[in-house]
Design a protein around this motif. Structure first.
Motif, mmCIF file in Angstrom:
data_model
loop_
_atom_site.group_PDB
_atom_site.id
_atom_site.type_symbol
_atom_site.label_atom_id
_atom_site.label_comp_id
_atom_site.label_asym_id
_atom_site.label_seq_id
_atom_site.Cartn_x
_atom_site.Cartn_y
_atom_site.Cartn_z
ATOM 1 N N PHE A 159 11.944 11.661 -18.554
ATOM 2 C CA PHE A 159 10.513 11.539 -18.241
ATOM 3 C C PHE A 159 10.300 10.505 -17.131
ATOM 4 O O PHE A 159 9.400 10.630 -16.303
ATOM 5 N N PHE A 160 11.169 9.487 -17.108
ATOM 6 C CA PHE A 160 11.029 8.408 -16.137
ATOM 7 C C PHE A 160 11.249 8.950 -14.720
ATOM 8 O O PHE A 160 10.484 8.652 -13.793
ATOM 9 N N LEU A 161 12.297 9.770 -14.575
ATOM 10 C CA LEU A 161 12.572 10.355 -13.249
ATOM 11 C C LEU A 161 11.439 11.292 -12.854
ATOM 12 O O LEU A 161 11.034 11.345 -11.686
ATOM 13 N N ARG A 162 10.896 12.007 -13.841
ATOM 14 C CA ARG A 162 9.779 12.919 -13.519
ATOM 15 C C ARG A 162 8.542 12.124 -13.094
ATOM 16 O O ARG A 162 7.796 12.525 -12.203
ATOM 17 N N GLU A 163 8.342 10.978 -13.718
ATOM 18 C CA GLU A 163 7.208 10.131 -13.340
ATOM 19 C C GLU A 163 7.386 9.586 -11.915
ATOM 20 O O GLU A 163 6.431 9.525 -11.144
ATOM 21 N N LEU A 164 8.611 9.195 -11.591
ATOM 22 C CA LEU A 164 8.866 8.729 -10.213
ATOM 23 C C LEU A 164 8.557 9.844 -9.222
ATOM 24 O O LEU A 164 7.948 9.615 -8.177
ATOM 25 N N GLN A 165 8.977 11.054 -9.590
ATOM 26 C CA GLN A 165 8.695 12.194 -8.708
ATOM 27 C C GLN A 165 7.178 12.378 -8.538
ATOM 28 O O GLN A 165 6.698 12.620 -7.429
ATOM 29 N N ARG A 166 6.446 12.261 -9.632
ATOM 30 C CA ARG A 166 4.983 12.444 -9.559
ATOM 31 C C ARG A 166 4.371 11.419 -8.600
ATOM 32 O O ARG A 166 3.568 11.759 -7.729
ATOM 33 N N ILE A 167 4.798 10.159 -8.757
ATOM 34 C CA ILE A 167 4.233 9.093 -7.913
ATOM 35 C C ILE A 167 4.593 9.337 -6.449
ATOM 36 O O ILE A 167 3.759 9.200 -5.545
ATOM 37 N N CYS A 168 5.851 9.720 -6.215
ATOM 38 C CA CYS A 168 6.287 9.971 -4.831
ATOM 39 C C CYS A 168 5.495 11.130 -4.229
ATOM 40 O O CYS A 168 5.027 11.042 -3.087
ATOM 41 N N ASN A 169 5.346 12.205 -4.993
ATOM 42 C CA ASN A 169 4.591 13.365 -4.478
ATOM 43 C C ASN A 169 3.154 12.965 -4.157
ATOM 44 O O ASN A 169 2.601 13.356 -3.128
ATOM 45 N N LYS A 170 2.576 12.169 -5.044
ATOM 46 C CA LYS A 170 1.168 11.794 -4.867
ATOM 47 C C LYS A 170 0.946 11.024 -3.555
ATOM 48 O O LYS A 170 -0.059 11.204 -2.878
ATOM 49 N N HIS A 171 1.939 10.177 -3.198
ATOM 50 C CA HIS A 171 1.729 9.283 -2.055
ATOM 51 C C HIS A 171 2.566 9.640 -0.827
ATOM 52 O O HIS A 171 2.624 8.854 0.127
ATOM 53 N N GLY A 172 3.268 10.755 -0.872
ATOM 54 C CA GLY A 172 4.105 11.116 0.284
ATOM 55 C C GLY A 172 5.279 10.170 0.465
ATOM 56 O O GLY A 172 5.751 9.938 1.586
ATOM 57 N N ILE A 173 5.755 9.597 -0.637
ATOM 58 C CA ILE A 173 6.922 8.690 -0.598
ATOM 59 C C ILE A 173 8.177 9.543 -0.839
ATOM 60 O O ILE A 173 8.154 10.457 -1.666
ATOM 61 N N ALA A 198 0.875 -1.178 0.000
ATOM 62 C CA ALA A 198 0.000 0.000 0.000
ATOM 63 C C ALA A 198 0.909 1.224 0.000
ATOM 64 O O ALA A 198 1.887 1.262 0.755
ATOM 65 N N PRO A 199 0.637 2.215 -0.847
ATOM 66 C CA PRO A 199 1.541 3.379 -0.937
ATOM 67 C C PRO A 199 1.808 4.015 0.418
ATOM 68 O O PRO A 199 2.911 4.493 0.667
ATOM 69 N N GLU A 200 0.799 3.982 1.299
ATOM 70 C CA GLU A 200 1.009 4.641 2.596
ATOM 71 C C GLU A 200 1.928 3.843 3.520
ATOM 72 O O GLU A 200 2.180 4.248 4.654
ATOM 73 N N GLU A 201 2.442 2.709 3.018
ATOM 74 C CA GLU A 201 3.466 1.959 3.771
ATOM 75 C C GLU A 201 4.853 2.134 3.172
ATOM 76 O O GLU A 201 5.833 1.615 3.698
ATOM 77 N N VAL A 202 4.933 2.827 2.031
ATOM 78 C CA VAL A 202 6.225 2.928 1.342
ATOM 79 C C VAL A 202 6.964 4.175 1.808
ATOM 80 O O VAL A 202 6.468 5.295 1.674
ATOM 81 N N ALA A 203 8.165 3.947 2.346
ATOM 82 C CA ALA A 203 8.973 5.070 2.828
ATOM 83 C C ALA A 203 9.674 5.773 1.678
ATOM 84 O O ALA A 203 9.711 7.003 1.621
#
Ligand SMILES: Cc1ncc(COP(=O)(O)O)c(C=O)c1O
Length: 449
Positions: free
Chosen positions: A245-259, A221-226
């Motif tokens: 674009f790949f690094l930007r996508e990782l950033q988007r996912i991290c921002n979305k879930h507080g990772i 669950a994203p809320e378990e990912v540090a």
């Protein structure tokens, strides 16, 4: 500047290793741990600029730079002077217990290299793996979560925490038992071997989908990912750049879930790619950045740089005896002077120069499958057959060893690639010499096809 006894180019006077080098190798065998892996028998006696001299007087052009550590070359006078001056004033104080002005001074300079949208703070350590360990702890502390996501092919170090993230070669993990739990690895975008036929700019969309649709829905669950930890250019894994674009996508996912997005710049940072950090090419804003290797020009120093909002742990949560050692800091300050004073620009210029001359290797040499990288992080992948892309580690080794016998130091990377990571001080004459030696060595290895 070279002195009368110094040279800019290699000169091999005898079959290698020479008699004095052989003595050192035999001596080493008696006392040194056999876990160390030496690709060829280089014995270093002294170094200057991009040159290593062995005890028999042979000189080598060093396009390995002690695994991308000697960013300013060997024993740069500005670095040597800074080390000597500091060694005469204060060698150690333990920054974990006491203050000394050099720690915030270097931290301020590192923070100044980070995106301006956030304030950052710095923790100093001694090695790359120690920066990784600290970043794992900080990400867990800041998020109160424990799961971690890393990439196949990545290398983050060999202590037990960082080794849990490393997924480069199984020998590095074999027999070391249970590592950290809660770590999941996913593929890294590897354009040359992209099953979907994407390019260096577009490869990796399916990995983003895997991360969002499978990993974060079915495993964690994203809320378990540090944290998600990534090398913007895989170093040990084969000098493989992640598309912007790949690094930007990782950033988007991290921002979305507080990772936490952790960028491991231990190998790719400090100006080597022509910008201070390789992630700068993608214009992202990481939560935590790791640096070591090129930071100290050979003195053992590392750092993790984290957003102030992330680095909020309490006194006593994390510390180290040697981190922020005054002599190492002096070396790092002098290194930054040089990198920001021209070497980063030189890395960009010389990178373009080298790629301009070797980009066509796959059309000129049957065993070169791919040429890739950025700035002075140059990867060359060796294959048995360009059509099937069959990996040829044996031929790769022949090229590396052949180059050594001709006076050029390079390193292996990944299963079948060569890593070329010279000091950032090299000039066109040295680049031309290295390219000529590489071409001769590739041609020779091709004969054994
Ligand atoms: C990207 C990366 N991270 C971490 C490390 C570990 O650094 P060290 O060997 O200083 O512990 C390395 C070393 O090669 C590296 O390349």
């Amino acid at each position: 500047m070279t002195t009368a006894t110094e040279t800019k180019l290699p000169r091999i006077n005898m079959p290698l290793p020479g008699p004095k080098a052989k003595e050192v190798i035999e001596y080493d065998k008696k006392f040194i741990s056999p876990s160390l892996f030496r690709e060829y028998p280089l014995v270093a006696e002294r170094g200057y600029g991009a040159i290593i001299e062995d005890p028999d007087g042979n000189t080598f052009l060093d396009f390995a730079a002690g695994i991308a550590v000697c960013s300013t070359g060997h024993c740069h006078p500005h670095v040597v002077q800074a080390i000597q001056k500091q060694a005469a004033e204060l060698i150690h104080i333990a920054g974990t217990d006491f203050y000394h002005r050099h720690m915030p001074q270097l931290a301020e300079r590192l923070v100044a290299t980070m995106p301006k949208s956030h304030h950052y703070k710095v923790f100093f350590g001694n090695s790359g793996t120690e920066a990784v360990e600290g970043a794992i702890k900080l990400a867990r502390y800041a998020t109160r979560r424990d799961k971690l996501i890393a990439f196949y092919g990545c290398f983050h170090g060999r202590t037990l925490g960082s080794l849990s993230l490393t997924a480069s070669k199984s020998t590095q993990r074999k027999y070391f038992g249970t590592l950290l739990g809660g770590v999941e690895h996913i593929p890294f975008p590897y354009a040359y071997r992209c099953a979907l036929g994407h390019t260096k700019e577009t490869c990796g969309g399916e990995i983003i989908e895997l991360l969002e649709e499978q990993i974060l829905k079915r495993l964690f669950a994203p809320e378990e990912v540090a944290a998600i930890i990534v090398e913007p250019i895989q170093g040990e894994g084969g000098f493989i750049p992640a598309p912007a674009f790949f690094l930007r996508e990782l950033q988007r996912i991290c921002n979305k879930h507080g990772i936490m997005l952790i960028l491991d710049e231990v190998q790719s940072g400090m100006g080597r790619t022509g910008k201070m950090w390789a992630y700068d090419h993608a214009g992202i804003t990481p939560d935590i950045v790791l640096t070591a290797k090129g930071l100290g020009s050979g003195m053992p120093i590392s750092a993790f740089i984290a957003k102030e909002s992330v680095m909020q742990w309490k006194p006593g949560s994390h510390g180290t005896t040697y981190g922020g050692n005054p002599v190492c800091i002096a070396s790092a300050m002098a290194t930054l002077d040089l990198i920001q004073g021209g070497l980063m620009a030189n890395a960009r210029k010389m990178g373009e120069y080298i790629f301009g001359k070797i980009n066509d290797w796959p059309s000129r040499f049957k065993i070169v499958g791919d040429v890739r990288g950025k700035g002075l992080m140059v990867g060359v992948e060796i294959v048995r057959d360009q059509r099937t892309k069959e990996k040829a580690p044996d031929l790769r080794d022949k090229v590396i060893v052949g180059a050594f016998h001709r006076g050029l130091l390079t390193l292996e990377s990944g299963e079948n690639s060569i890593r070329i990571s010279p000091p950032l001080i090299i000039d066109e004459e040295q680049a031309d010499c290295a390219i000529r030696i590489m071409e001769e060595s590739i041609r020779e290895a091709e004969k054994s096809l």
